[in-house]
Enzyme design. Structure first.
Site, PDB file in Angstrom:
ATOM      1  N   HIS A   1       0.848  -1.194   0.000  1.00 23.28           N
ATOM      2  CA  HIS A   1       0.000   0.000   0.000  1.00 23.28           C
ATOM      3  C   HIS A   1       0.886   1.248   0.000  1.00 23.28           C
ATOM      4  O   HIS A   1       1.988   1.245   0.563  1.00 23.28           O
ATOM      5  CB  HIS A   1      -0.907  -0.010   1.236  1.00 23.28           C
ATOM      6  CG  HIS A   1      -1.982   1.018   1.201  1.00 23.28           C
ATOM      7  ND1 HIS A   1      -1.756   2.345   1.528  1.00 23.28           N
ATOM      8  CD2 HIS A   1      -3.298   0.928   0.876  1.00 23.28           C
ATOM      9  CE1 HIS A   1      -2.896   3.020   1.407  1.00 23.28           C
ATOM     10  NE2 HIS A   1      -3.832   2.190   1.005  1.00 23.28           N
TER      11      HIS A   1
ATOM     12  N   GLU B   1      -3.689   2.325  -7.233  1.00 20.21           N
ATOM     13  CA  GLU B   1      -4.100   3.405  -6.339  1.00 20.21           C
ATOM     14  C   GLU B   1      -3.204   4.612  -6.570  1.00 20.21           C
ATOM     15  O   GLU B   1      -2.122   4.707  -5.997  1.00 20.21           O
ATOM     16  CB  GLU B   1      -4.043   2.950  -4.874  1.00 20.21           C
ATOM     17  CG  GLU B   1      -2.779   2.192  -4.470  1.00 20.21           C
ATOM     18  CD  GLU B   1      -2.537   2.230  -2.986  1.00 20.21           C
ATOM     19  OE1 GLU B   1      -3.466   2.504  -2.211  1.00 20.21           O
ATOM     20  OE2 GLU B   1      -1.382   2.011  -2.583  1.00 20.21           O
TER      21      GLU B   1
ATOM     22  N   GLY C   1      -7.553   9.313  -0.195  1.00 19.81           N
ATOM     23  CA  GLY C   1      -7.979  10.111   0.943  1.00 19.81           C
ATOM     24  C   GLY C   1      -8.076  11.601   0.673  1.00 19.81           C
ATOM     25  O   GLY C   1      -8.287  12.395   1.579  1.00 19.81           O
TER      26      GLY C   1
ATOM     27  N   SER D   1     -10.194   7.233  -3.368  1.00 25.46           N
ATOM     28  CA  SER D   1     -11.392   8.042  -3.117  1.00 25.46           C
ATOM     29  C   SER D   1     -12.632   7.490  -3.816  1.00 25.46           C
ATOM     30  O   SER D   1     -13.469   8.244  -4.329  1.00 25.46           O
ATOM     31  CB  SER D   1     -11.150   9.507  -3.530  1.00 25.46           C
ATOM     32  OG  SER D   1     -10.154  10.098  -2.716  1.00 25.46           O
TER      33      SER D   1
ATOM     34  N   GLY E   1     -11.195   2.750   0.505  1.00 25.16           N
ATOM     35  CA  GLY E   1     -10.544   3.222   1.720  1.00 25.16           C
ATOM     36  C   GLY E   1     -11.539   3.730   2.738  1.00 25.16           C
ATOM     37  O   GLY E   1     -12.272   2.966   3.368  1.00 25.16           O
ATOM     38  N   GLY E   2     -11.603   5.047   2.893  1.00 25.06           N
ATOM     39  CA  GLY E   2     -12.432   5.654   3.922  1.00 25.06           C
ATOM     40  C   GLY E   2     -13.903   5.298   3.832  1.00 25.06           C
ATOM     41  O   GLY E   2     -14.588   5.199   4.855  1.00 25.06           O
TER      42      GLY E   2
END
Length: 238
Positions: A75, A151, A157, A196, A217-218
């Site tokens: 990552h 990514e 993010g 994102s 992710g988030g």
């Protein structure tokens, strides 16, 4: 977190054709495995050695024992914050496969690298250096136990998302490199997009040619944010 995971798990059960998984911190892998039934459970990293004097590290075998079935490797935060090289990521990937885990290997360029026109070259180099090779790796690829997550570092993010045409172009470049490494088995290697991903853009991204899924992710932290992404994967509508 477990309450959110159970809600996500129930949603995953409504979309049996969508492979859904969560990769929590190491301390929650066991509890998550016991709490859910329809999802996969993974680790966020693993050590390159199966055993030894490596205080504070977690091996692939330990992840298996905790209930994980896959692991995320390379990552961008590991590469940046811990100085992980392509060579180290490859070693971890080989160790994870040997332990019986499915692997997701992350690659991606920085904004400066993209602006300089080096994005494809950087990602291709990461693919060549980070992916496991050899007979075991070829067998794993053919069995669908290897995935690559593109990514772009500048989109993680930040709320910024790569343009769909750029995602398609990069995934095509990654696919070409994978074919060079694994031959026909490359067709079984999923190429995910991460950066994102949310309810508003999931449908368009997941429908893009060459995109096999999303590394979220988030938006995976709450069921309200994650469920529309699962729905987009299952029905094509966010």
């Amino acid at each position: 977190m477990l309450a959110e995971a159970r809600a996500i798990d129930r949603a995953a059960g409504r979309y049996p054709d969508v492979q859904v998984a969560l990769a929590p911190p190491f301390t929650l892998i066991g509890a998550l495995r016991e709490a859910i039934t329809a999802m996969g459970v993974g680790g966020q990293d693993c050590h390159a050695q199966a055993k030894g004097a490596h205080t504070g590290d977690v091996s692939g075998a330990m992840l298996i024992d905790a209930g994980a079935d896959f692991v995320i490797l390379g990552h961008s935060e590991r590469r940046k914050d811990h100085g992980e090289s392509d060579e180290l990521v490859r070693s971890k990937a080989e160790a994870a496969l040997a332990a019986g885990l499915t692997i997701i290997v992350c690659v991606g360029e920085t904004l400066d690298q993209r602006d300089a026109g080096d994005a494809v070259a950087i990602v291709s180099s990461q693919i060549d250096g980070s992916l496991p090779v050899g007979e075991v790796a070829n067998e794993a690829a053919a069995a669908g136990k290897i995935a690559v997550a593109y990514e772009p570092v500048w989109a993680i993010g930040t709320g910024r998302v790569a343009a769909v045409e750029d995602v398609v172009a990069m995934h095509a470049a990654i696919s070409e490199r994978l074919t060079g490494i694994y031959g026909d088995a490359a067709d079984k290697v999923r190429i995910l997009y991460g950066g994102s991903v949310n309810a508003g853009n999931a449908s368009e991204l997941l429908a893009a040619p060459g995109v096999s899924g999303a590394l979220v992710g988030g938006a995976s932290l709450t069921s309200d944010a994650f469920l529309p992404i699962i729905a987009a994967a299952g029905t094509g509508e966010a």
